[in-house]
Design a protein around this motif. Structure first.
Motif, PDB file in Angstrom:
ATOM      1  N   VAL A  84     -23.156 -62.865  85.500  1.00  0.00           N
ATOM      2  CA  VAL A  84     -23.924 -62.797  84.252  1.00  0.00           C
ATOM      3  C   VAL A  84     -22.998 -62.754  83.043  1.00  0.00           C
ATOM      4  O   VAL A  84     -21.810 -62.484  83.168  1.00  0.00           O
ATOM      5  N   ASP A  85     -23.570 -63.008  81.870  1.00  0.00           N
ATOM      6  CA  ASP A  85     -22.801 -62.911  80.634  1.00  0.00           C
ATOM      7  C   ASP A  85     -23.209 -61.695  79.820  1.00  0.00           C
ATOM      8  O   ASP A  85     -22.743 -61.524  78.691  1.00  0.00           O
ATOM      9  N   ALA A  86     -24.058 -60.875  80.382  1.00  0.00           N
ATOM     10  CA  ALA A  86     -24.493 -59.673  79.676  1.00  0.00           C
ATOM     11  C   ALA A  86     -23.527 -58.525  79.980  1.00  0.00           C
ATOM     12  O   ALA A  86     -22.804 -58.559  80.970  1.00  0.00           O
ATOM     13  N   PRO A  87     -23.521 -57.501  79.132  1.00  0.00           N
ATOM     14  CA  PRO A  87     -22.737 -56.306  79.454  1.00  0.00           C
ATOM     15  C   PRO A  87     -23.275 -55.673  80.728  1.00  0.00           C
ATOM     16  O   PRO A  87     -24.482 -55.663  80.970  1.00  0.00           O
ATOM     17  N   SER A  89     -29.019 -53.943  68.344  1.00  0.00           N
ATOM     18  CA  SER A  89     -29.190 -55.368  68.050  1.00  0.00           C
ATOM     19  C   SER A  89     -30.549 -55.611  67.416  1.00  0.00           C
ATOM     20  O   SER A  89     -30.701 -56.496  66.580  1.00  0.00           O
ATOM     21  N   PRO A 102     -36.294 -54.713  72.028  1.00  0.00           N
ATOM     22  CA  PRO A 102     -36.247 -56.135  72.385  1.00  0.00           C
ATOM     23  C   PRO A 102     -35.457 -56.332  73.682  1.00  0.00           C
ATOM     24  O   PRO A 102     -34.641 -55.492  74.041  1.00  0.00           O
ATOM     25  N   VAL A 130     -23.313 -52.120  82.938  1.00  0.00           N
ATOM     26  CA  VAL A 130     -23.012 -50.690  83.015  1.00  0.00           C
ATOM     27  C   VAL A 130     -23.104 -50.294  84.484  1.00  0.00           C
ATOM     28  O   VAL A 130     -24.168 -50.414  85.102  1.00  0.00           O
ATOM     29  N   ALA A 187     -31.289 -61.098  81.758  1.00  0.00           N
ATOM     30  CA  ALA A 187     -31.268 -59.728  81.237  1.00  0.00           C
ATOM     31  C   ALA A 187     -30.287 -59.596  80.078  1.00  0.00           C
ATOM     32  O   ALA A 187     -29.302 -60.328  79.988  1.00  0.00           O
ATOM     33  N   ASP A 188     -30.568 -58.620  79.196  1.00  0.00           N
ATOM     34  CA  ASP A 188     -29.689 -58.374  78.056  1.00  0.00           C
ATOM     35  C   ASP A 188     -28.626 -57.337  78.400  1.00  0.00           C
ATOM     36  O   ASP A 188     -27.571 -57.300  77.759  1.00  0.00           O
ATOM     37  N   ARG A 220     -29.560 -63.282  85.102  1.00  0.00           N
ATOM     38  CA  ARG A 220     -28.966 -63.970  83.947  1.00  0.00           C
ATOM     39  C   ARG A 220     -29.862 -63.894  82.715  1.00  0.00           C
ATOM     40  O   ARG A 220     -29.401 -64.149  81.608  1.00  0.00           O
ATOM     41  N   MET A 279     -27.795 -50.111  73.009  1.00  0.00           N
ATOM     42  CA  MET A 279     -27.376 -51.505  72.793  1.00  0.00           C
ATOM     43  C   MET A 279     -28.547 -52.334  72.276  1.00  0.00           C
ATOM     44  O   MET A 279     -28.420 -53.078  71.296  1.00  0.00           O
ATOM     45  N   LEU A 280     -29.675 -52.201  72.947  1.00  0.00           N
ATOM     46  CA  LEU A 280     -30.838 -52.999  72.541  1.00  0.00           C
ATOM     47  C   LEU A 280     -31.294 -52.598  71.137  1.00  0.00           C
ATOM     48  O   LEU A 280     -31.630 -53.455  70.319  1.00  0.00           O
TER      49      LEU A 280
END
Lengths: 241, 241, 241, 241, 241, 241, 241, 241
Positions: free
Chosen positions: G181-184, G237, G106, G186, G160-161, G158, G233-234
């Protein structure tokens, strides 16, 4: 047992069942010491006298010898309140408590230093070896700038089964000793020096590049680790022979 | 002079007037060599055979001896076309052309190596010293892991006026030599080694931290620099006495 | 001898027989100082005033001059109780005790600093040289950002037999001095600076890479080592001539 | 002996008299190998096939086994022309020539790798150990990211007398192995990795900081050194028992 | 315009609308060059001759001057097929294509080198400055070991508005120049040197620690960056006055 | 003049004759400040309040403005006893004494910080610039993690003639600012951060590798140096226009 | 099954029983890929085309997708002989063989680069993510010196996960993206740069010191590792929701 | 509103309008916390108790939760005077003030340490995660030298959605944990250790070179950063599902 006391055999069994024990501020892993028949070792640097006293008490209660490295005189005072047999080795910054005689290891460990400033690390190694049951020969202040001192000690060094060589500054001594003996050499770089010694880095690099082939190295100032390794060597050969 | 040739005296005067000379791709500073009475030195590493030949020819025409360090066999071939007296020192990776006998320096420079891999740097030092007029004693392959070799040479080392000690890996030899002699020791770390030698860094740091007090250090693999310094020492004392 | 006193000749003989002497907390190697005719040197940094006083007393009793580097005013006070002739050199952080006049070395050692913050290291060098019997010319605060100061001193520098150049920060001064004089240059990097000086590393690296060919380097802040080397140079040439 | 051949006893006597032997391009020190009863070891990296062949021939003529590390297939071809019994160990980049059976060492050396890329260094260690007379157990590709592989081998590892752990990248395996066995662990960092492995520095630092107390470290990629040390351990205990 | 050609004014408008342009293998950001009125600069190191030719063609078509740094002679050959006016600056390893005269910047940029090996980086700076419209004064091979050369040029240096000082090895020149001039000094360390120069690190650290207060530093070998900065200085003052 | 006071013109003449002046514990070089028309700057870090007071008094007596960086409140108190006009800039850790109005420099210097912890270094720069006669625009706490703050200030930044960007941790701000303005950018890394910031090394390296071409770098925490450079830029263009 | 083919279910069962499989030159650990449902990944750098072909064939035979990173065109040619469906991703230096459709993950992974030279590492990440079943949004060449390019892409970022930010030189981009952004995030440092980039060290240190709190870092040039982490991560979740 | 109180909705609106707020000694950026719905975080290391109290009061007044990392007991005492609900987490060196219940994040974050000395960093991570609304499972003192402790916890670790692994010394634990779980692993090196740990550098390098592919790294001792990242992961998946 009704009286609550614990025999050594029972304690060992109990420990074998318990892989580790939780004192709240620290977990003690009795597993390894037990398996090896060696004393429990505690790194005292960041612990309060109270914490050290509690850990020592717990280990002693199980009938195990204890070694605390990087210990303070305050920690010893606190331990001695309940365990007056505890010994503080000032030069080594170590505390030991012997509740039984350690099983003697065969052979001799020579502990050699380049200078007098390396002695605290060497003493940490020597005290560690002794509480493990080893016989230690101290050969101090025989740095390479005065070869006559070192060569005087060569016959003694040749009788050792393992040689721990403790040196700061240029870290040259292990290479020279490695050329004089047929025993394994464990090199301990120390943080003695200034400027381009970079807190022991110069000695560490020198030792890793030793042109003598039977030399291995431990961390800077790690007298405890060198002695532990030496004792494993002696123990292993003791069990094999 | 009618024939266009240049006497040494005139050349020196001319050079003293000219602080430097421009060959297009390089400026030659005759000033310092002249003042010191030493040969001109050329760092050959990044120059083509043609450039080296042109520089050598120019210097020779002025009646000066020439030393080219980090020279190739190709550069020598090109120089030898016009200057058949040019000598290629293969082990030293140096080329020299003597157009006059260098003024002899007093005393002896001992050049010592720890291993056989250090010899190219040592030979650069020895060839440099010789073209400066120095007497050189070579003592090679006497590393600290086999002290008997080094101690055999101690009497010879004690007769030297300066000792250049060339070593890679752990760089321990200067400290040991420094303890055996009363002469100044110039330590030359080499890039011999692998892994944690970090291309000579380990030897360099060791030498800077030498516990022997009469030791100074030059750059990694800098045999030329060590010998130049040694010759200045001999020259200075020659002039004073 | 009945009165227990010791003549100098006897003391020297006794020392030659004793390669070293054990004071419990330190071994003193009289061998080298004796052989070289130089004073005994003690690194005072990690020793207590009591230890320093004991070592100084022992050396003085044998008729040798003493130099203690990295000494404190407390150590001096303690030594002066029994040896009021002991001198504390505050700027140099050194203590000296002269029990006899040192044998004079020929020639002059120039000690040069880039800035005023380099003076403590320079003074350590100067005091060391003087107790070895050398004549010292101090040339301080002549850093490369103000060439006029340095060029004013060039005539003086050209008369020196060895030049010690003490500099922190970018460590540029030895290269410039090396271009002005024909004497050997011993460069002493200092830990003066901040940020990317990395406690003297910047100056050390700069000096090792000097484009002037007659420059060698000692450890960061090692004024004592530079002066010791310089004195060996002067001594060697004194003996030869 | 009339025929010019040399018995082993005579050869040993001869070598004991000769501390070293000069082949022009290299000096061979027979002293140490003889004293320890171990094969001669030659570092082949910077030597030509011809030089290696000459050295091997000389050692073999004296009845000693030979090990050449960092050898090339070309060097082997050249050696095999005169010594067809020479063996090239491709994975180890080593050449061995056995002219006699090495004296067997007691016990077992386990050689463990984290990954397949570490195998060349491990094989250098294994071949070294075998020519010294040791029994070797190879346990390859058991890195810590797949603990099941390592735990499968734990019973085997526990039977070893010394464990050599060869790992690049994060160098974590020695700590884990050190927790599973009671034998001394010699950690060999390798240059396997990229980026922040800095050619083995990351693994080296990790191993020096091992939380397992019986671990010592050798230079990056130094399989030979680790095995030499391990053989000294076994030999020492063999002589004692 | 009917014929499809593009006037400069239109091109500028078009570029202002296009923040960047995508050539597939590279995006060109016309924004900044346009805004500053400077040529487009392309870092040629990792690009193929074909890629460079395509980028150059695209920029030229828009009426902008082009500078390619770290360019090869092959790239120039490929560009010259379609743009014969392209110039290859061999010493600078740069390619320029001028499609219009750059707007002249006021003042002079002095580009100074310590040695001849620093010239390629200096030429990159000089060519960069010239294509930006600056007047450049080249002062090469005036390293600190021969101050007379540098002092000869001091009057010229004092007339410059910015001084770029390019030096490898010990990186001392910027401090000396900084003391001679009142203009801003941009120091460019180069990777010239060996051993403890660590590919320019020694020079970089020295320059960052300069005791002259008007000195700033760019990346090792970054002649382009130093010149770009210098041109911004000149431009800024041009616009203000 | 009869009353012993000194006119500015006379003082300047006197200073021009005296290249430097010796206060015993420090030499003051009036030469450069005079020539540039800038205030005298004193690095206060290693000086006692008494020494600072003496230096300040001497400079003020000659009619020059004074700036003391890395000054303490104690030093200010001592100076204020005799010079009540001396100002202590607490945030900048600087002391200034204005005995005359500095000559105004044209243009504006923007001083920008990434975070609040960078402010002391920025204030050292700002105070330095102001005592040199510059106009300063402070733009603090506009780090790259909150671009909206920075972009709000972009119009202001674009009006500056030089931009000083002060940042610790990852040192990213100069690259971003360099992309927003057409003025020269002087980047000042700070020691703000922990762990892998290595006391400012991370920021320093980042700034040296800036992808914006108009960025140069000064030493870690060197706000004074950055401002001095900026003032030279402004002065140079002032004199030219 | 009669025809010898293997159903997916059976293959998985078989693999679960086999913790790993030995191909002689390499052991394949199917365990982890299976457990995670991800493709097998092979590090191709030090393997021959033949070895890669053998490993790929073995994995494909078990019904698993394969990813080979750091693959060469030669390796692809060799694999394609037997598996024509194998795809070579030139920009990513990767080879993939899909024998089944990967299970879709996802969300979206944004892969962002600072410059065009960072694209190979970014493509390694993108190709890795896609063969794991992820949807990838590529946003290339949006370095911080041209914020307008990056801000144009902010709305996309913004959504993106997870955001992978790939940058060399000063490594500033992750901090800026982390603030948008508010995503992690890397961060992947690359070895793009020269001089004081020290092969990616500058970017690595910058990223570790990011002032944006949601940023973690992988090894230099490790696009594969960053993408693997993002897919975990994906996946995590996905399983939870 | 008449009474001056502020509803949550209004506060949020107000904050969205104010990108940041200036308290004089610090600017607070409410923007990001608001947008993410997370508490405000304050780095307390270099702030006085008074400053911390003022910042906390301001944030609390706006209805936001507060986290102060690197806080002292004195800061807590000062805050508690006006906000008695403030909690001091001694082991974590953190202060929290909850003015509302944080929105719960889905899933669990496991926080794992190698030793007891790593606990302060781990607690900083745990407290950070909890004030963000996450559920935390603490698994402490499970270093790789005693695998039985770690393996006992493997089932628990496998249930976590993210695993934070905190380790000093050799930093081996993340690689081992990465092999046991399918969740993303965030590795936190700590400065625990001595000598060649170089204040956490050894652990940092080890973690960057982890052979487990799902591992990313944050700065040394940065428990806060690791937890922030983990919460972003959980939040992102919460919003998507």
């Amino acid at each position: 047992m009704r009286d609550g006391s614990v025999t050594t055999g029972e304690a060992m069994e109990r420990l074998k069942l318990l892989p580790y024990e939780d004192l709240g501020f620290a977990k003690i892993d009795h597993h390894r010491a037990l398996r090896r028949g060696f004393p429990e070792a505690v790194f005292g640097a960041a612990k309060t006298p109270e914490e050290i006293a509690a850990i020592v008490a717990r280990i002693a209660a199980l009938g195990q010898n204890v070694l605390v490295t990087r210990a303070s005189v305050e920690a010893h005072a606190r331990v001695a309140e309940t365990h007056p047999a505890a010994v503080f080795h000032a030069a080594a910054r170590c505390l030991t408590l012997r509740v039984k005689e350690p099983e003697a290891l065969p052979g001799t460990i020579a502990v050699v230093t380049a200078g007098t400033s390396d002695i605290p690390v060497a003493e940490e190694a020597a005290v560690t070896a002794e509480i493990h049951g080893a016989t230690v020969a101290r050969v101090y202040d025989v740095g390479v700038a005065g070869l006559h001192r070192l060569l005087d000690q060569a016959p003694l060094l040749r009788t050792a089964d393992v040689v721990l060589v403790v040196a700061g500054m240029e870290g040259a001594l292990p290479s020279v000793v490695g050329g004089l003996v047929d025993a394994p050499v464990v090199a301990v770089p120390t943080s003695v020096g200034y400027g381009a010694s970079f807190h022991g880095l110069a000695a560490l690099l020198a030792m890793l590049n030793s042109c003598s082939s039977g030399v291995a190295v431990v961390n800077i100032d790690n007298g405890f680790g060198a002695a532990s390794l030496a004792c494993l060597m002696l123990r292993k050969s003791a069990r094999r022979s």
